[in-house]
Write an enzyme that holds these catalytic residues in place. Sequence first.
Site, PDB file in Angstrom:
ATOM      1  NE  ARG A 210      -2.663  -2.292   3.015  1.00 36.47           N
ATOM      2  CZ  ARG A 210      -2.962  -2.606   4.278  1.00 36.47           C
ATOM      3  NH1 ARG A 210      -3.462  -1.707   5.087  1.00 36.47           N
ATOM      4  NH2 ARG A 210      -2.765  -3.817   4.727  1.00 36.47           N
ATOM      5  CG  ASP A 250       9.294 -10.304   3.036  1.00 38.89           C
ATOM      6  OD1 ASP A 250      10.120  -9.696   3.764  1.00 38.89           O
ATOM      7  OD2 ASP A 250       8.723 -11.347   3.379  1.00 38.89           O
ATOM      8  NE  ARG A 252      11.204 -11.693   5.729  1.00 34.45           N
ATOM      9  CZ  ARG A 252      10.301 -12.501   6.268  1.00 34.45           C
ATOM     10  NH1 ARG A 252      10.656 -13.323   7.229  1.00 34.45           N
ATOM     11  NH2 ARG A 252       9.059 -12.512   5.839  1.00 34.45           N
ATOM     12  CD  GLU A 352      -2.833  -7.326  15.301  1.00 35.65           C
ATOM     13  OE1 GLU A 352      -1.998  -7.900  14.572  1.00 35.65           O
ATOM     14  OE2 GLU A 352      -3.663  -6.525  14.870  1.00 35.65           O
TER      15      GLU A 352
HETATM   16  P1  AMP Z   1       3.478  -8.867   9.957  1.00 33.42           P
HETATM   17  O1  AMP Z   1       2.447  -8.279   9.056  1.00 33.42           O
HETATM   18  O2  AMP Z   1       3.556  -8.199  11.290  1.00 33.42           O
HETATM   19  O3  AMP Z   1       3.391 -10.372  10.061  1.00 33.42           O
HETATM   20  O4  AMP Z   1       4.896  -8.570   9.266  1.00 33.42           O
HETATM   21  C1  AMP Z   1       5.270  -9.242   8.099  1.00 33.42           C
HETATM   22  C2  AMP Z   1       6.409  -8.513   7.444  1.00 33.42           C
HETATM   23  O5  AMP Z   1       7.506  -8.370   8.350  1.00 33.42           O
HETATM   24  C3  AMP Z   1       7.000  -9.276   6.269  1.00 33.42           C
HETATM   25  O6  AMP Z   1       6.324  -8.953   5.086  1.00 33.42           O
HETATM   26  C4  AMP Z   1       8.435  -8.781   6.222  1.00 33.42           C
HETATM   27  O7  AMP Z   1       8.497  -7.683   5.339  1.00 33.42           O
HETATM   28  C5  AMP Z   1       8.709  -8.275   7.602  1.00 33.42           C
HETATM   29  N1  AMP Z   1       9.790  -9.002   8.282  1.00 33.42           N
HETATM   30  C6  AMP Z   1       9.706 -10.135   8.988  1.00 33.42           C
HETATM   31  N2  AMP Z   1      10.926 -10.503   9.437  1.00 33.42           N
HETATM   32  C7  AMP Z   1      11.806  -9.568   9.005  1.00 33.42           C
HETATM   33  C8  AMP Z   1      13.225  -9.362   9.124  1.00 33.42           C
HETATM   34  N3  AMP Z   1      13.998 -10.197   9.811  1.00 33.42           N
HETATM   35  N4  AMP Z   1      13.751  -8.278   8.532  1.00 33.42           N
HETATM   36  C9  AMP Z   1      12.994  -7.429   7.844  1.00 33.42           C
HETATM   37  N5  AMP Z   1      11.666  -7.554   7.705  1.00 33.42           N
HETATM   38  C10 AMP Z   1      11.077  -8.614   8.258  1.00 33.42           C
END
Ligand code: AMP
Length: 366
Positions: A210, A250, A252, A352
Site C-alpha cells: 500500500r 517483503d 527482507r 493481537e
Molecule cells: P506482519 O504483518 O507483522 O506479520 O509482518 C510481516 C512482514 O515483516 C513481512 O512482510 C516482512 O516484510 C517483515 N519481516 C519479517 N521478518 C523480518 C526481518 N527479519 N527483517 C525485515 N523484515 C522482516
Amino acid sequence: MKPVLVVNSGSSSLKYQVIDVDTNDSLISGLIERVSDHTAAFEQMVADLKASGVTPIAIGHRVVHGGSKFSQPAIVDQNVLNAIESLIPLAPLHNPGNLAGIKGAMAAFPGLIQVAVFDTAFHQTMPPAAYRYAIDRELEQKYSIRRYGFHGTSHSYVSKRAAKFLGKPNFTGVVLHLGNGGSACAVLNGRSVNTSMGLTPLQGLVMGTRSGDLDPAIVMYLANQGLSLDEIDQSLNKNAGLMGMTGDADLRDVLRRANQNDAVAREALEVYALRAKQYVGAYLAQLGPIDALVFTAGVGENSSEMRERITDGLEHLGIALDSEKNQIRDKSDRDVSRADSKVKILVIPTNEELEIAIQTAQLAGI
Ligand code: AMP
C-alpha cells in the site's frame, strides 16, 4: 484453564487460535485457506478443535471496522450484527468476511458468548483535531468520512506492555506497528490521540503493497489519464508501497537487494524510513515529552536495520539508539536505546490474538 477461541475470519481465509487466558498460553492454532463457504470452514475448525480435545468457553472475533459506533469490544447480539453489516461500505474487503465468521461461529457454537473486538476501537479517543479531514462538512457527515485508524488491538496491547515494561501506570509515546500493513500511533496516558491510517487502512506509512500518504489529486489525475477507479484502487492497495517501488513486498527481499547495491531498493528503503520518521516527529510535536518510541510487528520487531534508519539523526529529539543492543535478536520486550537517551526505544512483540482473548474474557466475565 479458561480457553478462549480467537477467530480472524477474512474474505477467503479463517485463522483461529485457542488461548488459555489463565496462563496466556496458546493451546492450538490453525489456518484454513481458500474459504468460499464460511459454514464449511467452521465445520472443519470445529472438527480440528474436537480432535485436539480443546473446548472453548468464549469466542472473540477480530472485526476490522467498528466505525464511530464501537469504542470498546461488544458482546454479539442482533444489534451488533446489524451495526457490523451497516459498516460494510467503509470496509468492503473486510467486514463481510468478519461478519460471515461471527455467523459461522454462532452456528457452530450456539450458546457460547461471542465478542466482537474492533481494529478501530482503540482510536475512538482521538480528538476531532486529529480525526477530522478538512473537507466539506456536508459530505463529511453524509458519508461518515473521518479518520478511524486501524491496528487498534495491536496498539492497545503494545501500549499496555510498554507501560508495564517502564513501570508506569500508563504509557505516553509513539508506537510504530510496522508489518505487512503499517501504522503509527500517538498514545497519551494509554489512549490513542492520533494515528496514521485514516478512513481506510490505505493512509499513512509506506507498507508492503500500500502506498500510504498521497496527494489525493493523484487519484483524479490517474482517472483523467483513463484508468478506472477499480484499477487505481488495485494499484494503490496491491501494487504500491515496497511492492510498487521495487517489485518486492517483503522488506527482507528489499534489504537484501539494497545490500547488493540495488539503487531501486535503496531508494525504497529511504522512502519507507523517512515516512516513518516524519510521523515520529509529528507525534512528538503533538504529544510533548514522551516515555518511549516503540517498534512492533514483523518489521519493527525483526529489522534492526530499519529501526536504525528510522531513528537515525533523532538524537536532538532525545531519541538515541544503542547500535549494539539493537542487533541483539530476542523475542522478549526490550530496550534498545542508549543509556543517555532521554526517550527509551523499545521493541515489543505484538500479540493481537492474545489481546482479543483478554478483551473477550473481560467482557464475558470469565
Ligand atoms: P506482519 O504483518 O507483522 O506479520 O509482518 C510481516 C512482514 O515483516 C513481512 O512482510 C516482512 O516484510 C517483515 N519481516 C519479517 N521478518 C523480518 C526481518 N527479519 N527483517 C525485515 N523484515 C522482516
